[in-house]
Design an enzyme around this catalytic site. Structure first.
Site, PDB file in Angstrom:
ATOM      1  CE  LYS A   1       5.351 -36.929 -13.720  1.00 23.69           C
ATOM      2  NZ  LYS A   1       5.012 -37.803 -14.812  1.00 23.69           N
TER       3      LYS A   1
ATOM      4  CD  GLU B   1       1.069 -50.840 -22.154  1.00 25.37           C
ATOM      5  OE1 GLU B   1       0.080 -51.124 -21.429  1.00 25.37           O
ATOM      6  OE2 GLU B   1       1.908 -49.968 -21.836  1.00 25.37           O
TER       7      GLU B   1
ATOM      8  NE  ARG C   1       0.201 -54.977 -17.507  1.00 20.38           N
ATOM      9  CZ  ARG C   1       0.146 -53.882 -16.755  1.00 20.38           C
ATOM     10  NH1 ARG C   1      -0.409 -52.796 -17.220  1.00 20.38           N
ATOM     11  NH2 ARG C   1       0.626 -53.905 -15.545  1.00 20.38           N
TER      12      ARG C   1
HETATM   13  C1  LIG Z   1       2.216 -50.972 -18.534  1.00 24.63           C
HETATM   14  C2  LIG Z   1       3.081 -49.743 -18.565  1.00 24.63           C
HETATM   15  N1  LIG Z   1       3.084 -48.962 -19.676  1.00 24.63           N
HETATM   16  C3  LIG Z   1       3.853 -47.855 -19.711  1.00 24.63           C
HETATM   17  C4  LIG Z   1       4.638 -47.509 -18.650  1.00 24.63           C
HETATM   18  C5  LIG Z   1       5.576 -46.321 -18.740  1.00 24.63           C
HETATM   19  N2  LIG Z   1       5.228 -45.303 -17.736  1.00 24.63           N
HETATM   20  C6  LIG Z   1       5.911 -45.137 -16.605  1.00 24.63           C
HETATM   21  S1  LIG Z   1       5.326 -43.911 -15.649  1.00 24.63           S
HETATM   22  C7  LIG Z   1       4.149 -43.558 -16.786  1.00 24.63           C
HETATM   23  C8  LIG Z   1       3.191 -42.442 -16.525  1.00 24.63           C
HETATM   24  C9  LIG Z   1       2.423 -42.666 -15.290  1.00 24.63           C
HETATM   25  O1  LIG Z   1       1.560 -41.593 -15.100  1.00 24.63           O
HETATM   26  P1  LIG Z   1       0.853 -41.409 -13.709  1.00 24.63           P
HETATM   27  O2  LIG Z   1       0.352 -42.722 -13.234  1.00 24.63           O
HETATM   28  O3  LIG Z   1      -0.139 -40.335 -13.840  1.00 24.63           O
HETATM   29  O4  LIG Z   1       2.028 -41.008 -12.746  1.00 24.63           O
HETATM   30  P2  LIG Z   1       2.827 -39.615 -12.677  1.00 24.63           P
HETATM   31  O5  LIG Z   1       4.146 -39.883 -13.337  1.00 24.63           O
HETATM   32  O6  LIG Z   1       2.037 -38.575 -13.392  1.00 24.63           O
HETATM   33  O7  LIG Z   1       2.961 -39.338 -11.243  1.00 24.63           O
HETATM   34  C10 LIG Z   1       4.230 -44.392 -17.901  1.00 24.63           C
HETATM   35  C11 LIG Z   1       3.380 -44.313 -19.092  1.00 24.63           C
HETATM   36  C12 LIG Z   1       4.605 -48.355 -17.520  1.00 24.63           C
HETATM   37  N3  LIG Z   1       5.366 -48.119 -16.449  1.00 24.63           N
HETATM   38  N4  LIG Z   1       3.816 -49.449 -17.513  1.00 24.63           N
END
Ligand SMILES: Cc1ncc(C[n+]2csc(CCOP(=O)(O)OP(=O)(O)O)c2C)c(N)n1
Length: 640
Positions: free
Chosen positions: A288, A378, A406
């Site tokens: 990242k 969730e 969700r």
């Molecule tokens: C259902 C849901 N819960 C929480 C989030 C908040 N959220 C946005 S990005 C993220 C992390 C995603 O991690 P990853 O898929 O590994 O992507 P990265 O940012 O590491 O590239 C979260 C928890 C979301 N978008 N959707």
């Protein structure tokens, strides 16, 4: 401010232009794309680390695949800035996330290259699989369907549902697992450990390398590629008996892990995979914030969405409100929970992957054994909280209003029907702001108030939030208790008030008098206060009641209000269909009162992104909008 793209990037107006480049030029294109993202986000803000991490992947995907014919689905979509820039949105990218500008997430109505609208996580596999199944049904054989999903998003239950189906689907789907060991905060759970194991296991990787050596020659073999893969696979499967691979066990062909920052290797690999039919997964390892020192070396959580910053020094600009005045509601929640938990050892904090966003990280730091991040899950968070409650513990399950959508069945089936005393704190309720419609917390008042055994409340300020939390942790044998509050700042610089119990279902009369009453719920009550003050200057006197609970309503107070007033305005930062105003209308009808009621809130349409105050203004429930409604109502005679 005009942000100038590099020489190659300046000529890229669509993926067709990417394809015209020599493969040898792709490294430079990645470099320019990365700088363009850094230049833009440092000035205009937005998501950052994730998009930098997939620059090479983005370029390689658009180089190899035939988008938009081939369907490219990004999970969550916060990492798709490079994709937007390469697909015709470079020159408007400075409007990203601004009112009236580009959406911060892929959006079908914005571009034909955005195969699926996103914002919430873990949907990409299901969506791409649906597309792939449609192609199979329609006998379209040459179309590719690609889901790019992060290791964080892979922790979501829906991703597993999609994988489970994909493995037996006989469809042409490629899942790219973008593994950077991070969600917004460090990723959690057993899957994370498994992915690390698979990445570092020497025996496994030796075997895979051998497979890759054969696979690398595939492009030369054309149609016989399929046969070779089968042979390689047979060997792998035999060898894997002792060291099983989760994805292979689910009947997906697993490739990788590969270096997600080696664009040339990615091009080769993707080109090979294009010729391999059936469901398959490519495991990419990325970092990242890749390519921007302060983000790569610094705290990845901070650099997930840092706001604006000085790109030379890496210094993040402080928001004005952070330097003075009131704290954010989320921080009041975080500190108050710790304060309460110190005095009440039954309290447990639960967050689905939002420790920083919800400020649950304050408790995780102080009481690590009593505050739990369960991953982007969730549904699990809610039912897990229900389980805790059955054993007499007092769960505070903090979920953003939008993500609570969700877990609706879990709230009904696992909490309300069983009448369990679970506390829900709904952060980011109301308009989320720049994240836009996928993130607005518009519906929770409506979808919670129709549930039995559910208390629905919203504080107007920090002291009220603390009092509601205090009340929620007092011994209670039944009923779920929800407390919703908005993103951002409250109104009380001195927020550390002594906490007192609030009688459930009681409202506050803030001012009486006049012939019109404003009934508000939650933080938007402060807009009404502002409107009242302004009207008072013109000697217009009105009543204002902070209802505090949408369920149970303060019926005693409402009887008084409806006896005294014939003109009523309700204000909520939530959907008008079925929300707080609707509850007041129902009360009026059920009790045979006759009054003129005007409801202010979020209308029955998709409201796009923008600053919260811009959206409040657009929907007419900021201070000016409320004032306008009052004046209109007082000027025109009632039709009652
Ligand atoms: C259902 C849901 N819960 C929480 C989030 C908040 N959220 C946005 S990005 C993220 C992390 C995603 O991690 P990853 O898929 O590994 O992507 P990265 O940012 O590491 O590239 C979260 C928890 C979301 N978008 N959707």
């Amino acid at each position: 401010m005009l942000i100038v793209p590099g020489k190659l990037l300046a000529g890229i107006n669509s993926p067709e232009d990417v394809k015209k480049l020599d493969q040898a030029q792709l490294v430079q294109l990645c470099d320019e794309l990365r700088h363009f993202i850094i230049d833009n986000v440092s000035v205009y803000g937005g998501h950052f680390g994730a998009s930098l991490g997939v620059v090479e992947l983005t370029v390689a995907l658009h180089y190899i695949f035939n988008t938009p014919y081939d369907q490219l689905v990004w999970d969550v979509g916060h990492q798709a800035y490079g994709h937007k820039i390469l697909t015709g949105r470079r020159d408007s990218f400075h409007t990203n996330r601004l009112y009236g500008g580009l959406s911060g997430f892929p959006k079908r109505s914005e571009s034909e290259y955005d195969a699926f609208g996103v914002g919430h996580s873990s949907t990409s596999i299901s969506a791409a699989l649906g597309m792939a199944a449609a192609s199979r049904y329609l006998k379209i054989e040459d179309k590719q369907h690609i889901a790019v999903i992060g290791d964080g998003a892979m922790t979501g239950g829906m991703a597993f549902e999609g994988l489970n189906h994909a493995g037996v689907s006989d469809t042409n789907i490629l899942i790219i697992l973008n593994d950077n060991c991070m969600a917004i905060d460090p990723n959690v759970g057993a899957l994370k450990d498994y992915l690390t194991d698979i990445t570092t296991s020497k025996a496994y990787n030796k075997l895979k390398d051998e497979a890759w050596n054969v696979l690398g020659k595939l492009s030369n073999f054309g149609k016989s590629a399929q046969e070779i893969v089968s042979k390689v696979e047979t060997g792998i499967k035999a060898a894997l008996l002792s060291q099983s691979n989760l994805f292979e066990s689910l009947n997906l062909r697993y490739f990788g892990p590969v270096d997600g920052h080696d664009v040339n290797h990615l091009v080769t690999v993707l080109n090979d995979l294009k010729h391999i039919k059936g469901p398959k997964i490519l495991h990419c390892i990325t970092t990242k914030g890749k390519g921007y020192g302060p983000a790569e070396k610094g705290n990845a959580t901070t650099w997930h969405a840092p706001g604006t910053f000085d790109k030379i020094t890496g210094e993040i600009h402080k928001k004005v409100f952070e330097q003075k005045q009131a704290p954010k509601y989320q921080d009041v929640f975080g500190h108050t929970l710790v304060e309460l938990a110190k005095a009440n050892d039954k309290i447990i904090g639960i967050t689905p992957a939002m420790p920083s966003g919800s400020s649950m990280n304050i408790m995780m730091k102080e009481m690590p054994e009593r505050a739990i991040d369960v991953g982007i899950a969730e549904q699990h968070a809610v039912t897990y909280s229900a389980g805790l409650a059955t054993q007499g513990l007092i769960p505070f399950c903090n979920i953003y209003s939008t993500f609570m959508q969700r877990a609706y069945d879990q709230v009904i089936h696992d909490v309300c029907i069983q009448n369990l005393p679970v506390n829900f704190c709904l952060d980011r309720a109301g308009f989320a702001g720049a994240d836009g419609p996928t993130h607005h917390g518009a519906y929770d008042l409506a979808f919670f108030r129709c549930l039995p055994n559910m208390i629905v409340s919203a504080p107007m300020n920090e002291a009220e939030l603390r009092n509601l939390m205090f009340t929620a942790q007092l011994p209670r044998k039944e009923k779920a208790f929800s407390i919703r509050y908005p993103r951002g700042q409250g109104v009380m610089p001195n927020w550390q008030t002594a906490m007192v119990e609030i009688e459930i279902g009681t409202a506050r009369k803030l001012q009486g008098g006049g012939e019109l009453a404003i009934l508000t719920i939650g933080h938007v009550g402060n807009y009404a206060v502002e409107a009242c003050k302004h009207l008072a200057k013109s000697n217009v006197e009105i009543g204002h009641f902070d209802m505090r609970f949408v369920k149970p309503l303060d019926e005693r107070m409402l009887h008084e209000i409806f006896s005294e007033y014939r003109k009523i305005i309700t204000v909520e930062d939530g959907g008008l269909q079925g929300g707080f105003g609707s509850a007041i209308l129902e009360f009026m009808a059920d009790n045979n009162y006759h009054a003129e009621i005007k409801r202010l809130g979020i209308p029955d349409r998709v409201v796009e992104h923008g600053e919260q105050h811009e959206l409040h203004e657009e929907c007419g429930f900021d201070a000016k909008g409320i004032e306008r409604a009052v004046v209109e109502m007082l000027e025109f005679s009632t039709r009652v």
